[in-house]
Design a protein around this motif. Structure first.
Motif, short mmCIF file in Angstrom:
data_model
loop_
_atom_site.label_atom_id
_atom_site.label_comp_id
_atom_site.label_asym_id
_atom_site.label_seq_id
_atom_site.Cartn_x
_atom_site.Cartn_y
_atom_site.Cartn_z
N ASP A 11 0.93 -0.91 -0.53
CA ASP A 11 -0.13 0.04 -0.26
C ASP A 11 0.74 1.73 -0.02
O ASP A 11 0.62 2.11 -0.79
CB ASP A 11 -0.91 0.30 1.34
N PHE A 52 2.08 2.04 -3.27
CA PHE A 52 0.97 2.62 -3.87
C PHE A 52 0.81 3.64 -3.73
O PHE A 52 0.84 4.74 -5.32
CB PHE A 52 0.06 0.95 -3.99
N ARG A 53 0.88 4.25 -3.26
CA ARG A 53 0.76 5.66 -2.54
C ARG A 53 1.50 6.90 -3.21
O ARG A 53 1.84 7.36 -3.82
CB ARG A 53 0.59 5.95 -1.16
N ASP A 86 -0.35 6.87 -6.39
CA ASP A 86 -1.30 8.27 -5.93
C ASP A 86 -0.90 9.12 -6.12
O ASP A 86 -1.66 10.69 -5.75
CB ASP A 86 -1.43 8.27 -4.26
N ARG A 90 -9.18 3.47 -5.48
CA ARG A 90 -7.84 3.11 -5.31
C ARG A 90 -7.57 1.94 -4.83
O ARG A 90 -6.46 1.74 -4.46
CB ARG A 90 -7.26 4.93 -5.05
N GLU A 91 -8.20 1.89 -2.87
CA GLU A 91 -8.60 1.21 -2.13
C GLU A 91 -8.21 -0.22 -3.29
O GLU A 91 -7.40 -1.17 -2.60
CB GLU A 91 -10.04 1.08 -1.61
N SER A 102 -4.76 -0.46 -4.53
CA SER A 102 -4.36 -0.49 -3.64
C SER A 102 -3.93 -1.94 -3.23
O SER A 102 -2.61 -3.00 -2.46
CB SER A 102 -4.06 0.12 -2.93
N ASP A 103 -4.67 -3.06 -2.44
CA ASP A 103 -5.38 -4.58 -2.04
C ASP A 103 -4.50 -5.09 -2.50
O ASP A 103 -3.93 -6.36 -2.65
CB ASP A 103 -6.36 -4.71 -1.94
N SER A 145 -10.49 -5.28 -7.91
CA SER A 145 -9.53 -4.04 -8.51
C SER A 145 -10.38 -4.02 -10.45
O SER A 145 -10.81 -2.64 -10.46
CB SER A 145 -8.87 -3.97 -8.53
#
Length: 323
Positions: free
Chosen positions: A196, A199-200, A204, A273-274, A277-278, A313
């Motif tokens: 995560d 990913f951010r 992000d 987005r979550e 990230s998962d 996703s």
């Protein structure tokens, strides 16, 4: 064998609890304020971007006038009045052929600058939709966005400037987020999924572009375009004020619809987005524990977990595109 991601789930749900709350107007303003330092440091590029956008919009809004001038002043022979009269009369007088030549030159200039004469110009951009229907693929395009509403000379210049501006903003935010992770206490990493975090930092951070373009520039453009459209309508239909009044009355309806639609779009975007990230977190954790997985013979089970996260996703992205 228990799911490898399970020990962190309860702590992670607390860590990201605020992300599930609706974004209020005050919080949205705070997002813009926090994002502004990453935009304002490139004032020159921002000024050039805005200048090209507003000049292009001005040409776009002036395109109905040439047809009106040709019909009213060239074919029907009515004298020039209003703004067209103030501009063309000193140059060509009352000559119909002179008016036609002036209008033709304006249309040629419009084609060169914004690439259109009738209808809507084809958008010019550098996005290549090859990243797949997931958050990582979509934000990879956001990180390299260089689009323009125009496809003439202004469109080319705006695309070049937008590419440079987007890259600079994205790199600044990406570095800041990475530095923030490095300066955070070690206790954070007990709750933070490494996938995560990656990913951010990688994806992000690309949100800084849409925050500026859609959260700041687009509303300003909309207001500018509405005001300019009202001016054009006022001059074109000066003898029919009801048309202008009806156009103004539609503004609250559009504003309310945009507000409701924007909230739904934001909620689904957060869900997408979550889910993205998962996927990265699930893959990273299982690669890190690959020896343990193979020791217990859980390859099929863990593959199914990653596959389920990936499909989730994908479904989140489809719901986002459907809005």
């Amino acid at each position: 064998m228990p799911d490898i991601a399970a020990p962190r789930d309860s702590r992670a749900s607390v860590l990201y609890a605020d992300e599930h709350k609706p974004l209020t107007l005050r919080e949205a303003w705070r997002v813009l304020v926090k994002s502004w330092p990453f935009v304002s440091r490139y004032r020159r590029l921002v000024a050039l971007k805005c200048a090209l956008v507003f000049v292009s919009l001005t040409f776009f809004l002036m395109t109905p006038w040439p047809l009106k001038i040709v019909i009213d002043n060239v074919i029907d022979g009515h004298p020039l009045t209003g703004v067209p009269g103030a501009i063309l009369t000193p140059m060509v007088g009352d000559s119909r052929s002179g008016i036609l030549v002036a209008v033709s030159l304006f249309l040629v200039l419009t084609v060169i600058l914004i690439g259109m004469v009738h209808g809507e110009a084809q958008a010019l951009g550098t996005n290549v939709n090859s990243g797949g229907l997931d958050q990582a693929g979509i934000t990879a395009n956001d990180a390299n966005d260089g689009g323009s509403l125009w496809n003439g000379l202004f469109g080319y210049l705006e695309s070049r400037i937008t590419i440079d501006l987007t890259q600079r903003m994205n790199q600044s935010l990406r570095t800041a987020v990475y530095e923030r992770f490095l300066r955070s206490p070690l206790a954070l990493y007990a709750d933070q999924k490494i996938g995560d975090a990656v990913f951010r930092v990688m994806y992000d951070s690309a949100s800084i572009g849409p925050v500026f373009y859609r959260g700041v520039l687009a509303p300003v453009m909309s207001v500018f375009m509405f005001v300019m459209a009202m001016i054009v309508l006022s001059f074109q239909f000066s003898n029919e004020p009801v048309i202008v009044v009806v156009a103004v009355l539609f503004l609250p309806v559009i504003a309310i619809g945009s507000s409701l639609f924007g909230r739904a779009l934001r909620d689904q975007s957060q869900s997408m987005r979550e889910s993205g990230s998962d996927v990265m977190a699930a893959f990273e954790e299982r690669v890190a524990q690959v020896q343990l997985i193979k020791a217990f013979g859980q390859e099929a089970r863990e593959t199914a977990v990653v596959d389920a996260a990936s499909w989730q996703s994908f479904r989140s992205t489809l719901r986002m595109l459907a809005i």
